[in-house]
Design an enzyme around this catalytic site. Structure first.
Site, mmCIF file in Angstrom:
data_model
loop_
_atom_site.group_PDB
_atom_site.id
_atom_site.type_symbol
_atom_site.label_atom_id
_atom_site.label_comp_id
_atom_site.label_asym_id
_atom_site.label_seq_id
_atom_site.Cartn_x
_atom_site.Cartn_y
_atom_site.Cartn_z
ATOM 1 N N GLY A 15 66.440 58.864 -28.075
ATOM 2 C CA GLY A 15 66.777 60.273 -27.854
ATOM 3 C C GLY A 15 67.656 60.783 -28.986
ATOM 4 O O GLY A 15 68.432 60.027 -29.563
ATOM 5 N N THR A 122 65.152 51.008 -28.957
ATOM 6 C CA THR A 122 64.681 51.022 -30.354
ATOM 7 C C THR A 122 65.132 49.756 -31.086
ATOM 8 O O THR A 122 64.368 49.153 -31.852
ATOM 9 C CB THR A 122 65.248 52.267 -31.069
ATOM 10 O OG1 THR A 122 64.909 53.421 -30.297
ATOM 11 C CG2 THR A 122 64.683 52.411 -32.467
ATOM 12 N N ILE A 143 74.705 58.968 -27.717
ATOM 13 C CA ILE A 143 75.877 59.770 -27.361
ATOM 14 C C ILE A 143 76.696 59.074 -26.278
ATOM 15 O O ILE A 143 77.851 59.400 -26.065
ATOM 16 C CB ILE A 143 75.529 61.198 -26.893
ATOM 17 C CG1 ILE A 143 74.712 61.201 -25.607
ATOM 18 C CG2 ILE A 143 74.847 61.991 -27.973
ATOM 19 C CD1 ILE A 143 74.699 62.558 -24.909
ATOM 20 N N ASP A 144 76.083 58.102 -25.584
ATOM 21 C CA ASP A 144 76.793 57.439 -24.484
ATOM 22 C C ASP A 144 77.902 56.514 -24.990
ATOM 23 O O ASP A 144 78.786 56.130 -24.222
ATOM 24 C CB ASP A 144 75.818 56.617 -23.631
ATOM 25 C CG ASP A 144 74.832 57.485 -22.870
ATOM 26 O OD1 ASP A 144 74.872 58.714 -23.035
ATOM 27 O OD2 ASP A 144 74.005 56.933 -22.125
ATOM 28 N N GLY A 187 75.510 59.917 -19.545
ATOM 29 C CA GLY A 187 76.211 58.633 -19.440
ATOM 30 C C GLY A 187 75.602 57.835 -18.305
ATOM 31 O O GLY A 187 75.984 58.003 -17.156
ATOM 32 N N GLU A 239 76.319 61.317 -15.097
ATOM 33 C CA GLU A 239 75.043 61.255 -14.377
ATOM 34 C C GLU A 239 74.866 59.898 -13.671
ATOM 35 O O GLU A 239 74.151 59.790 -12.687
ATOM 36 C CB GLU A 239 73.876 61.470 -15.344
ATOM 37 C CG GLU A 239 73.792 60.402 -16.430
ATOM 38 C CD GLU A 239 72.694 60.613 -17.444
ATOM 39 O OE1 GLU A 239 71.883 61.533 -17.287
ATOM 40 O OE2 GLU A 239 72.666 59.833 -18.419
ATOM 41 N N ARG A 287 80.508 75.097 -7.132
ATOM 42 C CA ARG A 287 79.353 75.340 -8.017
ATOM 43 C C ARG A 287 79.155 74.149 -8.955
ATOM 44 O O ARG A 287 80.122 73.486 -9.331
ATOM 45 C CB ARG A 287 79.575 76.592 -8.852
ATOM 46 C CG ARG A 287 79.720 77.876 -8.058
ATOM 47 C CD ARG A 287 78.345 78.372 -7.586
ATOM 48 N NE ARG A 287 78.429 79.755 -7.147
ATOM 49 C CZ ARG A 287 78.660 80.136 -5.891
ATOM 50 N NH1 ARG A 287 78.848 79.239 -4.948
ATOM 51 N NH2 ARG A 287 78.695 81.432 -5.582
ATOM 52 N N ILE A 294 72.320 70.103 -23.968
ATOM 53 C CA ILE A 294 73.235 70.838 -24.849
ATOM 54 C C ILE A 294 74.201 69.862 -25.522
ATOM 55 O O ILE A 294 74.535 70.002 -26.693
ATOM 56 C CB ILE A 294 73.996 71.917 -24.046
ATOM 57 C CG1 ILE A 294 73.017 73.048 -23.713
ATOM 58 C CG2 ILE A 294 75.208 72.446 -24.810
ATOM 59 C CD1 ILE A 294 73.535 74.051 -22.720
ATOM 60 N N ARG A 296 73.647 66.958 -26.554
ATOM 61 C CA ARG A 296 73.032 66.149 -27.619
ATOM 62 C C ARG A 296 72.735 66.957 -28.876
ATOM 63 O O ARG A 296 72.313 66.398 -29.888
ATOM 64 C CB ARG A 296 71.718 65.530 -27.111
ATOM 65 C CG ARG A 296 71.958 64.437 -26.133
ATOM 66 C CD ARG A 296 70.911 63.373 -26.008
ATOM 67 N NE ARG A 296 69.542 63.674 -26.236
ATOM 68 C CZ ARG A 296 68.537 63.117 -25.549
ATOM 69 N NH1 ARG A 296 68.810 62.257 -24.569
ATOM 70 N NH2 ARG A 296 67.299 63.384 -25.826
HETATM 71 O O1 F6P Z 1 70.965 57.382 -23.789
HETATM 72 C C1 F6P Z 1 71.377 58.650 -24.097
HETATM 73 C C2 F6P Z 1 70.993 59.626 -23.047
HETATM 74 O O2 F6P Z 1 71.535 60.802 -23.499
HETATM 75 C C3 F6P Z 1 71.455 59.293 -21.616
HETATM 76 O O3 F6P Z 1 72.785 59.597 -21.360
HETATM 77 C C4 F6P Z 1 70.478 60.073 -20.787
HETATM 78 O O4 F6P Z 1 70.333 59.536 -19.513
HETATM 79 C C5 F6P Z 1 69.231 59.942 -21.573
HETATM 80 O O5 F6P Z 1 69.604 59.828 -22.926
HETATM 81 C C6 F6P Z 1 68.238 61.063 -21.356
HETATM 82 O O6 F6P Z 1 67.170 60.883 -22.219
HETATM 83 P P1 F6P Z 1 65.779 61.660 -22.166
HETATM 84 O O7 F6P Z 1 65.807 62.619 -21.044
HETATM 85 O O8 F6P Z 1 65.668 62.314 -23.515
HETATM 86 O O9 F6P Z 1 64.760 60.597 -21.996
#
Ligand code: F6P
Length: 379
Positions: A15, A122, A143-144, A187, A239, A287, A294, A296
């Site tokens: 990603g 990868t 980004i994690d 995350g 998440e 809410r 966003i 990323r």
């Molecule tokens: O691994 C990075 C990440 O941003 C995770 O935090 C997220 O769950 C995932 O990629 C989402 O990736 P995609 O929806 O692009 O497959």
């Protein structure tokens, strides 16, 4: 002994994140200016390596890309060439090992070294190409910020900026309407984004995968704040967070992706839980905002431009030292490398030979400092 490298290739997989273009630019510039290598970029990650979709990269190809998020080479998190999803003559989905096709393409172009920029999936394929004799160098990306053996990955700090600014913005509505505002951030296995983004954005509650949350503890924090006169509360949730007696929230299953399980929606689950225990007491509206992709994207920040440059330039220096089958890392703020074999495989299981994904220590300084200033983790 001086090696005979003349031509290298690179690709970006997984990603996207900020800083990828900074890495690409550093690799191309250093290869050409310092070593005189020719450079080829395969497009769309491993897919381009398989289909021989490539561009020759000169200095002009990386001009003007430094600040841009994403990757000019494009990328994909779908193509595992060792387990390639395709269909047979009857239209049934089958998986084949097509890695030899990729290796033939490398030979055809007389590529001496392949630099692979990506996350766990990868880099697992990078390890498998190294096992087949390809001179591979890996550069960790996510980004994690959960790749083992390295202190920090590029893209993480830019994502933190997005989270901090989003929490700043949510404060205005939270304050004006006396609301509870929940921000769900990425995350999957590690809560770094919610933790550091939440601290920087002044969250009152931070929920991360490493600390399963008790809804009553979260509710108590919000109700106590309300009773003290702080009529709004801000929650930042990963998440991958889950309740003590529950599971992670799966958004969908993507059969085409090697990472089939896609997370998302825990913010909504939390909202429903809080509506049952907080709203009857404080009558606050609750809410949810899911920051999504966003975090990323966008303009790469100062830190990630510099970090990406360091990663890219160091990878090219590794070629000169014949350091193949290795991944660039940063330890104690110094560039170094480790065998890719030691670090891959954390995605699905959280386990690698070096002890698993780099996750938050629930008893570490960062969590303790946050707790000291009254931030709740729901434990
Ligand atoms: O691994 C990075 C990440 O941003 C995770 O935090 C997220 O769950 C995932 O990629 C989402 O990736 P995609 O929806 O692009 O497959």
């Amino acid at each position: 002994m001086k090696n005979e490298v003349k031509k290298i290739a690179l690709l970006t997989g997984g990603g996207d994140c900020s800083g990828l273009n900074a890495v690409i630019r550093a690799i191309v510039k250093s290869s050409i200016l310092k070593y005189g290598y020719k450079v080829v970029g395969f497009k769309g990650g491993y897919h381009g390596l398989y289909t021989d979709d490539y561009i020759n990269m000169d200095l002009s190809s990386v001009s003007g890309i430094f600040h841009q998020g994403g990757t000019i080479l494009k990328m994909s998190n779908k193509d595992n060439l060792f387990h390639y999803r395709t269909t047979d003559e009857k239209g049934n989905v089958v998986f084949k090992d097509v890695s030899d096709v990729a290796i033939e393409n490398l030979k055809k172009h007389k590529i001496d070294v392949l630099i692979i920029i990506g996350g766990d999936g990868t880099l697992t394929s990078a390890r498998d190409f190294a096992r087949k004799g390809v001179n591979v160098i890996g550069i960790p990306k996510t980004i994690d910020n959960d790749v083992p053996a390295t202190e920090i990955t590029f893209g993480y700090r830019t994502a933190l900026d997005h989270i901090m600014l989003s929490l700043d913005a949510l404060h205005t509505t939270a304050f004006s309407h006396d609301r509870v505002m929940i921000l769900e951030v990425m995350g999957r296995n590690a809560g770094w984004l919610a933790l550091e983004g939440g601290i920087a954005g002044s969250a009152d509650v931070i929920l991360i995968p490493e600390i399963p949350y008790d809804i009553n503890s979260v509710a108590k924090t919000i109700i106590d704040r309300y009773n003290r006169g702080s009529r709004f509360s801000i929650v930042c949730i990963s998440e991958g967070a889950k309740p003590v007696d529950g599971e992670v929230t799966i958004k969908r299953i993507d059969e085409e992706s090697p990472d089939t399980v896609k997370l998302g929606g825990v913010g909504d689950i939390l909202r429903k839980q809080l509506e049952e225990v907080v709203k009857p007491v404080t009558n606050q509206d609750i809410r949810v905002t899911n920051l999504g992709y966003i975090q990323r994207g966008g303009v790469t920040n100062t830190f990630d431009r510099v970090l990406g440059t360091k990663y890219g330039a160091y990878a090219v220096d590794m070629i000169d030292r014949n350091e193949f089958g290795r991944m660039v890392v940063i330890r104690n703020d110094r560039m170094d490398s480790v065998r890719i074999e030691e670090v891959v495989g954390s995605g699905a299981t959280g386990q690698t030979s070096t002890g698993g994904a780099r996750i938050v220590n629930p008893h570490g300084d960062l969590v303790n400092s946050a707790k000291d200033i009254g931030i709740t983790f729901g434990d």
